[in-house]
Scaffold this active site. Structure first.
Site, short mmCIF file in Angstrom:
data_model
loop_
_atom_site.label_atom_id
_atom_site.label_comp_id
_atom_site.label_asym_id
_atom_site.label_seq_id
_atom_site.Cartn_x
_atom_site.Cartn_y
_atom_site.Cartn_z
N CYS A 10 1.02 -1.11 0.20
CA CYS A 10 -0.18 0.23 -0.28
C CYS A 10 0.84 1.29 -0.31
O CYS A 10 2.53 1.17 0.11
CB CYS A 10 -0.63 -0.22 1.15
SG CYS A 10 -1.88 -1.33 1.37
N CYS A 248 12.92 0.01 6.21
CA CYS A 248 12.85 -1.40 4.61
C CYS A 248 13.72 -0.95 3.83
O CYS A 248 13.65 0.06 3.29
CB CYS A 248 11.47 -1.54 4.43
SG CYS A 248 11.32 -2.66 3.09
N ASP A 358 16.90 -6.31 -10.15
CA ASP A 358 16.39 -5.29 -9.50
C ASP A 358 16.30 -6.43 -7.98
O ASP A 358 16.54 -5.79 -6.67
CB ASP A 358 15.73 -4.50 -9.39
CG ASP A 358 13.77 -4.87 -9.49
OD1 ASP A 358 13.35 -5.89 -8.50
OD2 ASP A 358 13.21 -5.03 -9.97
#
Length: 463
Positions: A10, A248, A358
């Protein structure tokens, strides 16, 4: 990254603007945050202390139109784009959540994931709560509502609620009179603040501020609660500096847009640095460096700059399909991958290729892309991942698959390389993660790579 995609739960946006039309600003803000969630979206607004909302499954431009936005209006608004990591992909789990209770009504939108969800659910159930959704956001909302019955203000209720929460939560909360933004004491997920004239804005990423023409002011501190009432700002810092700041790390590697700055660090610069480190640590004899769109491109450019190997456009991306990781089922993800990329033959034919992505999750998509490059004439394909190997679950809002689905589980680099069909394979070393965020004003969580978490998750997941 396209490898049956890691998802992140989100993006949130909130605005106070006495001039009104906050729904429109929120619409554009959510558009900028669409990469953070494509399953559902919603906007809740405050008009004369009356909270109304509209939400549904789908992309921002699919759910909203001009008529809906005009009707919503609002001098305050909060918005949300969702990707389900906790709670099923259902309309009832779409946010913002709006609760009506004795004190009035309240709206809440949440980015992150609680590790003590089961404990909180048991506590609320025993107190008589009946849940309408399967998301942990509803538990946060119920806890705020319960405390509001005991305390004199909604911000006090939010403050008391934080004492019950463990895990990642960047929240925006709207009552009939106030707009509140807060960040968990560890600062797992980003949340920033900006201004545009009289308007005060909060968003998961700075790119959303840029989209509506707001000026970035600062990031919220981990544990900070910011309260806006009638344009006046109050800060509650009881939880600030009570936990280590562990943003994070995957925000920098993948989640955030490259034009966002998170806790002082440009995400584009982080990806460029990751590519440079890969080139220095794991060179390859090659003719051209290509990146897998979109998040692998910056790292590929960094690899090319450091190695001196020319950068080339190796893939053409279909811009009219969303990120394949966002699709909630395996078959949907695979269908999305097949139509998302095509190889630019002139770049790869007869060439030795360094392909930078990535990250690599399950390895299935990497295998298909390597095969596709060979089909279009690549002589050699050397794969480089700008993230370390995924070896452990994440408990803070990233849906890392179970260990048995991760390509790095119980396999050596050589075995993984053989599995995806590459000529060589290398990952960014975990110990170099610190080197990709030199300007960040924070530490980081790398639990999905290292298995070391800033919270004692065993206390919650084994009970």
């Amino acid at each position: 990254m396209m490898d049956n995609r890691i998802g992140e739960e989100c993006g949130v946006f909130a605005i106070y603007d006495p001039d009104g039309d906050c729904a429109r600003s929120t619409y554009y803000g959510l558009y900028a945050l669409q990469h953070r969630g494509q399953e559902s979206c919603g906007i809740a607004v405050n008009n004369d202390r009356n909270i109304t909302y509209y939400k549904d499954m789908g992309l921002v431009n699919e759910v909203f139109n001009g008529d809906i936005i005009d009707k919503l209006g609002g001098t305050m608004a909060i918005g949300h784009v969702r990707y389900s990591t906790t709670g099923e992909s259902l309309r009832e789990n779409a946010q913002p959540l709006v609760l009506r209770y004795v004190k009035g009504n309240i709206a809440i939108a949440h980015n992150g994931n609680l590790v003590n969800k089961s404990e909180l659910e048991e506590y609320l159930s025993k107190a008589g709560a009946i849940f309408q959704t399967t998301s942990d956001t509803e538990m946060i909302a119920y806890t705020i509502a319960r405390h509001r019955l005991r305390y004199g203000s909604v911000e006090e209720a939010v403050e008391k609620t934080i004492c019950h929460l463990a895990g990642a939560f960047s929240l925006v909360v709207m009552s009939p009179q106030k707009l509140i933004a807060c960040r968990d004491p560890w600062g797992f997920r980003p949340l920033c603040m900006g201004r545009k004239g009289k308007a005060i804005v909060f968003a998961s990423e700075t790119c959303a501020l840029d989209t509506i023409g707001a000026e970035y002011e600062r990031d919220l501190k981990p544990g900070e609660i910011v309260v806006v009432k009638n344009g006046e700002i109050k800060t509650i810092d009881r939880f600030v500096n009570t936990k280590p700041h562990t943003q994070c790390i995957f925000e920098y590697l993948y989640f955030a847009r490259p034009d966002s700055i998170i806790d002082g660090q440009s995400t584009n610069d982080s990806r460029m640095l990751a590519g440079r480190i890969l080139a220095h640590k794991f060179p390859a004899d090659a003719d051209v460096v290509i990146g897998v769109p979109d998040s692998g491109i910056s790292a590929a450019m960094g690899y090319a700059l450091e190695s001196g190997i020319p950068y080339g456009v190796g893939f053409i991306k279909n811009k009219y399909i969303g990120r394949s990781f966002i699709q909630p089922t395996q078959s949907m993800r695979e269908n999305a991958v097949r139509i998302k990329l095509n190889v630019l033959k002139g770049t790869v034919e007869g060439k030795r290729i360094v392909m930078v992505d990535d990250s690599i999750v399950r390895g299935t998509t990497s295998k298909r892309i390597v095969s596709l490059l060979r089909k279009f004439g690549a002589k050699e394909v050397h794969v480089r991942s700008s993230a370390p190997p995924f070896r452990c679950p994440c408990y803070f809002g990233t849906d890392v698959p179970s260990k048995d689905q991760l390509i790095a589980t119980n396999r050596t680099i050589e075995q993984m390389c053989e599995r995806i069909g590459a000529d060589s394979l290398a990952f960014l070393p975990v110990e170099h993660l610190k080197d990709i965020i030199p300007d960040a004003k924070c530490g980081y969580c790398d639990g999905c790579f290292s298995g070391k978490y800033p919270i004692d998750v065993d206390r919650y997941i084994n009970t």
